[in-house]
Scaffold this active site. Sequence first.
Site, PDB file in Angstrom:
ATOM      1  N   HIS A  31       0.817  -1.235   0.000  1.00 60.96           N
ATOM      2  CA  HIS A  31       0.000   0.000   0.000  1.00 60.96           C
ATOM      3  C   HIS A  31       0.839   1.269   0.000  1.00 60.96           C
ATOM      4  O   HIS A  31       0.356   2.317  -0.399  1.00 60.96           O
ATOM      5  CB  HIS A  31      -0.892   0.053   1.248  1.00 60.96           C
ATOM      6  N   ASP A  35      -0.225   4.161   4.829  1.00 63.67           N
ATOM      7  CA  ASP A  35      -0.819   3.362   5.915  1.00 63.67           C
ATOM      8  C   ASP A  35      -0.191   3.687   7.275  1.00 63.67           C
ATOM      9  O   ASP A  35      -0.699   3.259   8.299  1.00 63.67           O
ATOM     10  CB  ASP A  35      -0.616   1.854   5.657  1.00 63.67           C
ATOM     11  N   TYR A 149      -6.628 -13.455  -2.955  1.00 64.27           N
ATOM     12  CA  TYR A 149      -7.386 -12.222  -3.118  1.00 64.27           C
ATOM     13  C   TYR A 149      -7.929 -12.074  -4.536  1.00 64.27           C
ATOM     14  O   TYR A 149      -7.158 -11.965  -5.489  1.00 64.27           O
ATOM     15  CB  TYR A 149      -6.484 -11.019  -2.803  1.00 64.27           C
ATOM     16  N   LYS A 180      -5.506 -17.138   3.487  1.00 65.49           N
ATOM     17  CA  LYS A 180      -5.928 -15.885   4.117  1.00 65.49           C
ATOM     18  C   LYS A 180      -6.889 -15.232   3.132  1.00 65.49           C
ATOM     19  O   LYS A 180      -6.546 -15.026   1.962  1.00 65.49           O
ATOM     20  CB  LYS A 180      -4.701 -15.026   4.343  1.00 65.49           C
ATOM     21  N   GLY A 206      -7.639  -8.565   8.150  1.00 67.55           N
ATOM     22  CA  GLY A 206      -8.244  -7.554   9.014  1.00 67.55           C
ATOM     23  C   GLY A 206      -8.980  -6.454   8.255  1.00 67.55           C
ATOM     24  O   GLY A 206     -10.084  -6.078   8.605  1.00 67.55           O
ATOM     25  N   GLY A 207      -8.345  -5.932   7.200  1.00 68.37           N
ATOM     26  CA  GLY A 207      -8.943  -4.836   6.443  1.00 68.37           C
ATOM     27  C   GLY A 207      -8.668  -3.480   7.064  1.00 68.37           C
ATOM     28  O   GLY A 207      -7.860  -3.362   7.994  1.00 68.37           O
ATOM     29  N   GLY A 233      -3.335  -6.487  10.321  1.00 70.59           N
ATOM     30  CA  GLY A 233      -2.301  -5.455  10.413  1.00 70.59           C
ATOM     31  C   GLY A 233      -2.865  -4.158  10.947  1.00 70.59           C
ATOM     32  O   GLY A 233      -2.726  -3.829  12.132  1.00 70.59           O
TER      33      GLY A 233
END
Length: 255
Positions: A31, A35, A149, A180, A206-207, A233
């Site tokens: 990202h 973050d 994903y 995951k 987690g998101g 995270g």
Amino acid sequence: MSSHPQVQAKLDQLFPDGKGMFLAYDQGLEHGPSDFQGENADPAFILKLAEEGKFDAVVFHRGIAEEYYADSGSSVPLILKLNGKTNLHDEEPKSLAIASIDDAIELGATAVGYTVYVGSEHEAEMLAEFGKLAHQAHDVGLPMFGWMYPRGASIKDPHDPETIAYAARTGLEIGADVVKIYYPGNDEKVSEIVKLDGKTKVVIAGGVKADPDQFVAQVESIVGAGAAGVAVGRNIWQADEPALVAAALKEAIHG
Ligand code: FBP
């Protein structure tokens, strides 16, 4: 239950009571620095948090593992993320290996992880690479985690529960010991996916940061629905009080 005894021994370590909580810290690559705020940009802060919060493992890319983990004498197991990419381009998602199984051994990893963007135009390359790395990982007794994903132009909604279920099942098909996945929306769907994934353990991502109480309540409920835990995270290290959220998470997962 893995058919490789050494892999199973590592899985037993990572999921001591059948459940596990993993502190994800690959976002600096995936990202970017947006973050981070203050001390959570420092990998040493994250490693300390993982230790004090008694996480079952911490997830790092190679650079951080080399510089902050390898010589730290840390008691927290490492899951080395083998592939990664930035989000600085608009092309179809493609994430290839930036670390090897030899690196994982050298860095003292207990398991390795790899993201497959299921549905991407480049899915075939990632599936092929995943297969090779899973084979090598299992040969040396390391469990393989699949970040499964759904992503890319063909994926209308990456959070669609059926699409998440398909991505999760793909993990079992390609040899992931653990997948995951994104939260599929409700506990029923979590239970369904856990059944669909058979011997492959299912942990939930987690998101984006949510209200800590709601986040912990949701974790408790997905674990009740059969998930094997979370790899989280931002909901920990972006929290105002990371140690408190970590303690509540531990209670929700390990009781
Ligand atoms: P978070 O709990 O911060 O969402 O981390 C979980 C994770 O899987 C990371 O390991 C990864 O970097 C990130 O989510 C990817 O999120 P996204 O797919 O939304 O970019």
